[in-house]
Write a protein that holds these residues in place. Structure first.
Motif, PDB file in Angstrom:
ATOM      1  N   SER A   8     112.817-120.779 -43.474  1.00  0.00           N
ATOM      2  CA  SER A   8     113.277-119.584 -42.763  1.00  0.00           C
ATOM      3  C   SER A   8     114.446-118.700 -44.409  1.00  0.00           C
ATOM      4  O   SER A   8     115.456-118.042 -44.411  1.00  0.00           O
ATOM      5  N   VAL A  11     112.900-117.245 -47.495  1.00  0.00           N
ATOM      6  CA  VAL A  11     112.841-116.445 -46.729  1.00  0.00           C
ATOM      7  C   VAL A  11     113.557-115.672 -46.325  1.00  0.00           C
ATOM      8  O   VAL A  11     113.555-113.743 -47.303  1.00  0.00           O
ATOM      9  N   ILE A 326     110.622-118.753 -37.226  1.00  0.00           N
ATOM     10  CA  ILE A 326     110.474-119.380 -38.197  1.00  0.00           C
ATOM     11  C   ILE A 326     109.624-120.240 -37.836  1.00  0.00           C
ATOM     12  O   ILE A 326     109.123-120.814 -37.453  1.00  0.00           O
ATOM     13  N   TYR A 331     106.650-118.893 -36.434  1.00  0.00           N
ATOM     14  CA  TYR A 331     106.097-117.587 -36.400  1.00  0.00           C
ATOM     15  C   TYR A 331     106.627-117.585 -37.403  1.00  0.00           C
ATOM     16  O   TYR A 331     107.344-117.023 -38.017  1.00  0.00           O
ATOM     17  N   LYS A 332     104.783-117.920 -38.337  1.00  0.00           N
ATOM     18  CA  LYS A 332     105.691-117.690 -39.661  1.00  0.00           C
ATOM     19  C   LYS A 332     104.166-117.143 -41.081  1.00  0.00           C
ATOM     20  O   LYS A 332     104.419-117.252 -41.979  1.00  0.00           O
ATOM     21  N   LYS A 333     103.403-116.279 -39.991  1.00  0.00           N
ATOM     22  CA  LYS A 333     102.551-115.797 -41.175  1.00  0.00           C
ATOM     23  C   LYS A 333     102.770-114.489 -41.514  1.00  0.00           C
ATOM     24  O   LYS A 333     102.500-113.754 -42.540  1.00  0.00           O
ATOM     25  N   TRP A 334     103.972-113.652 -40.912  1.00  0.00           N
ATOM     26  CA  TRP A 334     104.574-112.742 -41.763  1.00  0.00           C
ATOM     27  C   TRP A 334     105.880-113.003 -42.815  1.00  0.00           C
ATOM     28  O   TRP A 334     105.807-111.642 -43.846  1.00  0.00           O
ATOM     29  N   THR A 335     105.733-114.127 -43.433  1.00  0.00           N
ATOM     30  CA  THR A 335     106.558-114.061 -44.647  1.00  0.00           C
ATOM     31  C   THR A 335     106.051-114.812 -45.298  1.00  0.00           C
ATOM     32  O   THR A 335     107.004-114.728 -46.796  1.00  0.00           O
ATOM     33  N   LYS A 336     104.672-114.376 -45.804  1.00  0.00           N
ATOM     34  CA  LYS A 336     104.375-114.811 -47.274  1.00  0.00           C
ATOM     35  C   LYS A 336     105.410-113.731 -48.794  1.00  0.00           C
ATOM     36  O   LYS A 336     105.131-114.179 -49.239  1.00  0.00           O
ATOM     37  N   LEU A 337     105.073-112.062 -48.231  1.00  0.00           N
ATOM     38  CA  LEU A 337     106.246-111.222 -49.148  1.00  0.00           C
ATOM     39  C   LEU A 337     106.847-112.316 -49.442  1.00  0.00           C
ATOM     40  O   LEU A 337     107.545-111.915 -50.951  1.00  0.00           O
ATOM     41  N   SER A 408     105.809-107.271 -56.290  1.00  0.00           N
ATOM     42  CA  SER A 408     105.380-107.998 -55.928  1.00  0.00           C
ATOM     43  C   SER A 408     104.038-108.974 -55.994  1.00  0.00           C
ATOM     44  O   SER A 408     104.252-110.099 -56.190  1.00  0.00           O
ATOM     45  N   TRP A 412     103.658-112.796 -57.125  1.00  0.00           N
ATOM     46  CA  TRP A 412     102.593-113.204 -56.268  1.00  0.00           C
ATOM     47  C   TRP A 412     101.801-114.004 -57.073  1.00  0.00           C
ATOM     48  O   TRP A 412     101.047-115.232 -56.970  1.00  0.00           O
TER      49      TRP A 412
END
Length: 423
Positions: A8, A11, A326, A331-337, A408, A412
């Motif tokens: 977290s 992020v 998080i 709930y972590k799926k959205w954190t990648k970016l 980004s 990446w």
């Protein structure tokens, strides 16, 4: 030894750096949506949260980076070298567009500047032994200060303060304070810093200007900047600096407030209890900041004590929300970016400042006005983005978002190949 990274926190850092990149790179400074502008003077917009958020996050990360408190000469040297590397990265940004070589100009001069930039970046971001890091950073630091005060016309008004410079200074003092004091001493020091700064700004008469005040250019912090850094200040003012000397004191307090939260996150208690404690701390800081605002206005440029507390409170609440989503609810799926952005902040800080400077140095033919040259950044914006929108605010925002997408992709790639650059 380092404690396992807190997702977290990474992020939150990533979100902050992403927002910084967007607000620092509009297509046109004349067309910016109000939330993406700094407050004119007193007050606080979402954009005014970016810098204190990063300093708060840096403070929060310190207990994770140094879970075992141990302070000796070797540790001091590591902290000093890291602080100077950050400081020099920021200082070099102010030198980039002033570098000259013989009579070179245009693209040849830009190539020289970029070669020097990559050499400096490698020296300050490369993974060397501590001994080599120490030699390199002191050589670069000494060279930059020599140039600034050498009397060479190109560098005689180069700005000394800056965002990364303040981050480096704050990291140095906050880290040492954390390692050499307990929680109670830290509270005492933060309280003293904020009260003393308030007293200096509110009570001490300003030489040449009269009574103490909080106005532009006539306050004590501005007077001190002009006295000690005359000729080397923010170009837009020339008489004071938003990252000046005296206002760095409460910025240190912001980092130490982050350290408090970092220590809460490291408590050996249930995660839900940690989240509840952080919520109470965040609400308390916001309320205290708003109350102090009555007599010491919230102001980013002055980094007032009310601003330091208020923004630390909002940062605590934001981190609490992310921590609950998080690390408590998983709930972590959205954190990648945001993770891409959060693990390589110094690369973005440094090179996102170099790229616009480089684009501005490249001149191309104006497709509308014959025999007129414009810089490449203006060409990209005016003739490739502006025509797509009827509202210039949207065109300007589109440019900023496009620049964020560009970064980004770079981040990446770096993340995919596990390339993380640390000072």
């Amino acid at each position: 030894m380092q404690k396992e990274r807190l997702l977290s926190l990474d992020v939150f850092r990533g979100f902050t750096i992403l927002l910084m990149t967007i607000v620092n790179n509009p297509g046109s400074w004349a067309y910016i949506y109000p939330p993406l502008q700094h407050a004119e003077w007193h007050g606080c917009t979402p954009t005014d949260l970016v810098f204190p958020f990063f300093i708060f996050i840096m403070g929060t990360a310190i207990p994770f980076a140094m879970p075992v408190k141990h302070f000796d000469t070797a540790v001091f040297n590591k902290i000093l070298v890291r602080s100077l590397r950050i400081f020099c990265l920021g200082l070099f940004l102010n030198f980039f567009s002033r570098i000259e070589l013989f009579s070179l100009e245009g693209v040849p001069l830009l190539i020289v500047r970029l070669l020097i930039t990559f050499a400096v970046a490698y020296a300050l971001l490369g993974n060397f032994t501590l001994k080599i890091k120490t030699y390199l950073v002191f050589i670069i630091f000494g060279a930059l200060l020599f140039l600034a005060y050498s009397g060479i016309p190109a560098f005689e008004s180069v700005r000394i303060p800056g965002v990364l410079q303040r981050i480096g200074i704050v990291y140095f003092f906050a880290s040492i304070l954390y390692l050499t004091s307990n929680f109670k001493i830290q509270i005492l020091i933060v309280t003293s810093i904020l009260l003393i700064y308030w007293g200096l700004m509110a009570l001490v008469p300003v030489p040449r200007f009269g009574d103490a005040n909080f106005e532009k250019g006539t306050n004590l912090a501005g007077w001190l900047d002009n006295l000690l850094l005359n000729g080397h200040l923010w170009a837009s003012s020339k008489t004071w600096d938003p990252e000046g000397i005296l206002s760095t004191l409460p910025a240190i307090a912001t980092a130490v407030l982050g350290i408090f939260v970092g220590q809460i996150l490291n408590m050996p208690i249930a995660k839900l209890q940690i989240a509840k404690k952080m919520t109470l701390v965040g609400i308390g800081l916001v309320v205290l900041g708003l109350l102090w605002n009555i007599v010491f206005p919230i102001n980013k440029a002055l980094w007032t004590s009310s601003y330091a507390i208020y923004t630390a409170g909002i940062a605590t609440l934001c981190l609490t929300i992310l921590y609950y989503i998080i690390d408590v609810s998983y709930y972590k799926k959205w954190t990648k970016l945001f993770l891409f952005w959060g693990v390589n902040p110094m690369i973005v800080f440094f090179f996102s400042g170099i790229i616009p400077r480089a684009l501005s140095a490249i001149k191309v033919e104006n497709p509308i006005v014959s025999q007129e040259k414009i810089n490449l950044q203006k060409f990209i914006y005016d003739y490739n983005i502006v025509p797509l929108f009827s509202d210039p605010l949207n065109a300007s925002l589109c440019y900023a978002l496009s620049y964020a997408v560009f970064w980004s992709i770079i981040l990446w790639i770096l993340y995919k190949y596990k390339l993380i650059f640390k000072v």
